[in-house]
Design a protein around this motif. Structure first.
Motif, short mmCIF file in Angstrom:
data_model
loop_
_atom_site.label_atom_id
_atom_site.label_comp_id
_atom_site.label_asym_id
_atom_site.label_seq_id
_atom_site.Cartn_x
_atom_site.Cartn_y
_atom_site.Cartn_z
N THR A 109 81.40 -36.72 -26.95
CA THR A 109 79.63 -35.89 -27.39
C THR A 109 80.30 -34.79 -26.10
O THR A 109 79.68 -33.05 -26.27
CB THR A 109 79.21 -36.29 -26.90
OG1 THR A 109 78.41 -36.82 -25.40
CG2 THR A 109 78.83 -37.52 -27.89
N ASN A 110 81.22 -34.62 -24.71
CA ASN A 110 81.18 -33.61 -23.77
C ASN A 110 79.56 -33.30 -22.86
O ASN A 110 79.16 -32.87 -22.38
CB ASN A 110 81.59 -32.44 -24.40
CG ASN A 110 82.86 -33.50 -25.02
OD1 ASN A 110 83.97 -33.16 -23.73
ND2 ASN A 110 83.32 -32.93 -26.18
N TYR A 111 78.53 -33.86 -23.88
CA TYR A 111 76.79 -33.51 -23.73
C TYR A 111 76.89 -33.53 -21.86
O TYR A 111 76.07 -32.55 -20.99
CB TYR A 111 76.57 -34.70 -24.59
CG TYR A 111 74.80 -34.64 -23.61
CD1 TYR A 111 73.74 -33.92 -23.82
CD2 TYR A 111 74.06 -35.45 -22.77
CE1 TYR A 111 72.82 -33.69 -23.37
CE2 TYR A 111 73.33 -35.61 -22.00
CZ TYR A 111 72.34 -34.33 -22.56
OH TYR A 111 71.13 -34.52 -22.10
N TRP A 114 77.75 -30.83 -19.79
CA TRP A 114 76.74 -29.07 -19.69
C TRP A 114 75.78 -29.77 -18.38
O TRP A 114 74.63 -28.81 -18.17
CB TRP A 114 75.77 -28.99 -20.52
CG TRP A 114 76.94 -28.80 -21.74
CD1 TRP A 114 77.33 -30.09 -22.98
CD2 TRP A 114 77.84 -27.80 -22.04
NE1 TRP A 114 78.68 -29.14 -23.47
CE2 TRP A 114 78.62 -27.76 -23.32
CE3 TRP A 114 77.60 -27.07 -21.19
CZ2 TRP A 114 79.88 -27.08 -23.84
CZ3 TRP A 114 79.29 -25.51 -21.51
CH2 TRP A 114 80.16 -25.81 -23.15
N PHE A 136 87.59 -27.65 -27.60
CA PHE A 136 86.85 -29.35 -27.34
C PHE A 136 86.55 -30.09 -29.11
O PHE A 136 87.43 -29.10 -29.69
CB PHE A 136 85.21 -28.58 -27.47
CG PHE A 136 84.73 -28.39 -26.42
CD1 PHE A 136 84.10 -29.01 -24.81
CD2 PHE A 136 85.28 -26.94 -25.47
CE1 PHE A 136 83.38 -28.27 -24.34
CE2 PHE A 136 84.33 -26.54 -24.01
CZ PHE A 136 84.10 -27.21 -23.38
N LEU A 138 84.79 -32.72 -30.34
CA LEU A 138 83.84 -33.68 -30.68
C LEU A 138 84.06 -34.52 -31.97
O LEU A 138 85.17 -34.51 -32.60
CB LEU A 138 83.20 -32.41 -30.72
CG LEU A 138 82.43 -31.70 -29.72
CD1 LEU A 138 82.02 -30.95 -30.30
CD2 LEU A 138 81.99 -32.24 -28.42
N ARG A 162 73.37 -35.36 -28.92
CA ARG A 162 75.06 -35.19 -27.91
C ARG A 162 76.14 -34.17 -28.23
O ARG A 162 76.04 -33.08 -27.58
CB ARG A 162 74.63 -36.25 -26.95
CG ARG A 162 74.18 -36.94 -26.53
CD ARG A 162 74.85 -38.38 -25.34
NE ARG A 162 75.45 -38.57 -26.11
CZ ARG A 162 75.43 -40.67 -26.15
NH1 ARG A 162 74.26 -40.65 -26.64
NH2 ARG A 162 76.54 -41.07 -26.17
N THR A 166 75.96 -30.49 -27.76
CA THR A 166 77.31 -29.66 -26.80
C THR A 166 77.78 -28.43 -27.60
O THR A 166 78.07 -27.37 -27.66
CB THR A 166 78.56 -30.34 -26.55
OG1 THR A 166 78.77 -30.93 -25.52
CG2 THR A 166 79.16 -29.36 -26.88
N HIS A 169 75.77 -24.95 -27.05
CA HIS A 169 76.20 -24.33 -25.68
C HIS A 169 77.42 -23.50 -25.66
O HIS A 169 77.65 -22.54 -25.57
CB HIS A 169 76.19 -25.11 -24.57
CG HIS A 169 75.03 -26.06 -23.55
ND1 HIS A 169 74.77 -25.20 -22.88
CD2 HIS A 169 74.48 -27.24 -23.77
CE1 HIS A 169 73.12 -25.91 -22.31
NE2 HIS A 169 74.03 -27.49 -23.66
N LEU A 170 77.93 -24.14 -26.93
CA LEU A 170 79.81 -23.42 -26.94
C LEU A 170 78.84 -22.22 -28.05
O LEU A 170 79.81 -21.34 -27.41
CB LEU A 170 80.60 -24.15 -28.13
CG LEU A 170 80.82 -25.67 -26.94
CD1 LEU A 170 82.01 -26.25 -28.23
CD2 LEU A 170 81.97 -24.64 -25.75
N THR A 181 87.24 -24.94 -31.25
CA THR A 181 86.21 -26.12 -31.63
C THR A 181 86.37 -27.17 -32.57
O THR A 181 86.95 -26.17 -33.10
CB THR A 181 84.93 -26.21 -30.98
OG1 THR A 181 84.60 -25.27 -30.17
CG2 THR A 181 84.16 -27.87 -31.21
#
Length: 253
Positions: A109-111, A114, A136, A138, A162, A166, A169-170, A181
């Motif tokens: 998720t890389n949540y 942020w 990224f 995901l 989540r 991300t 935001h991207l 991504t």
């Protein structure tokens, strides 16, 4: 008492308060370093102290230097943490700032990035302008493995949510050269959700996810490349393999 530190300060003509100002800590912190010989400051603080006093680190904190000297297969392990959340956010920030060529965020998720990194969008925008490649990888928010993971975790902030945060935001970065991504391919999703790899040029942070635990409760390894075929290369290759089969994300999906 750390007599070596006290002596070096005297030789440099610096009081605890003066040294604290140069290092960016409180005077009480410096006093604790002096009074407790077993207390080892953060590596960045140790570096700044040595620069201010004009001495080598092994003179002031020989134990810390000795612990860094590794041999055999463990020489690539900079540090291990029992929980990802135990790794200071400054470690992540410093690694991102230092990267010049390659940033790969291959968490499912890389949540958390942020939340933990101030103005992370601005940081990424700066790295992209500097010519750094930013990727990224995901999990697919609509994928079956994502749905299964949501049932396993059973938390209010679901995995798919989540991931979408991300993506939002991207999108703020807009179309940008060197920004890519992808969603991991369906056959790779199980391997992706069980192991997160974050690469910063020749360093990496790796999290093997444990059973039902969310990412911040799983352990983390900080690795630095030392030649080919080591732990860094093994995990980097894993990330590249998943990336190579990933599905490009279309903005606005």
């Amino acid at each position: 008492m750390n007599t070596a530190l006290r002596s070096a300060m005297a030789d440099a003509g610096l009081s605890s308060r003066q040294l604290a100002l140069r290092v960016g800590v409180s005077g009480k912190t410096v006093e604790r370093w002096i009074s407790d010989p077993e207390l080892t400051p953060h590596p960045r603080n140790r570096h700044d102290v040595c620069a201010a006093l004009g001495v080598d680190e092994d003179m002031l904190w020989p134990k810390a230097v000795k612990e860094r000297i590794k041999a055999g297969t463990d020489r690539e392990i900079v540090r291990s943490y029992p929980y990802r959340s135990a790794c200071p956010s400054t470690v992540w920030g410093d690694l991102v700032d230092a990267a010049e060529e390659e940033l790969l965020f291959a968490g499912f998720t890389n949540y958390f990035l942020w939340l933990d990194q101030p103005d992370f969008v601005g940081t990424l925008r700066r790295k992209l302008k500097q010519g750094c490649r930013v990727r990224f990888l995901l999990g697919d928010p609509a994928g079956e493995v994502t749905r299964q993971r949501e049932q396993i975790e059973d938390v209010a902030l679901q995995v798919s949510t989540r991931i979408r945060i991300t993506l939002e935001h991207l999108e703020k970065l807009g179309p940008a050269e060197n920004l890519e991504t992808r969603f991991s391919a369906p056959p790779d999703a199980t391997n992706h959700v069980s192991l997160s790899v974050f690469r910063f040029d020749d360093q990496a942070l790796v999290t093997p996810h444990l059973a039902r635990l969310v990412g911040h409760d799983s352990p983390l390894l900080h690795l630095r490349r030392h030649g080919e075929g080591g732990m860094f290369s093994r995990f980097a290759e894993h990330g590249e393999e998943l990336w190579s089969r990933g599905v490009p994300v279309v903005q606005g999906r």
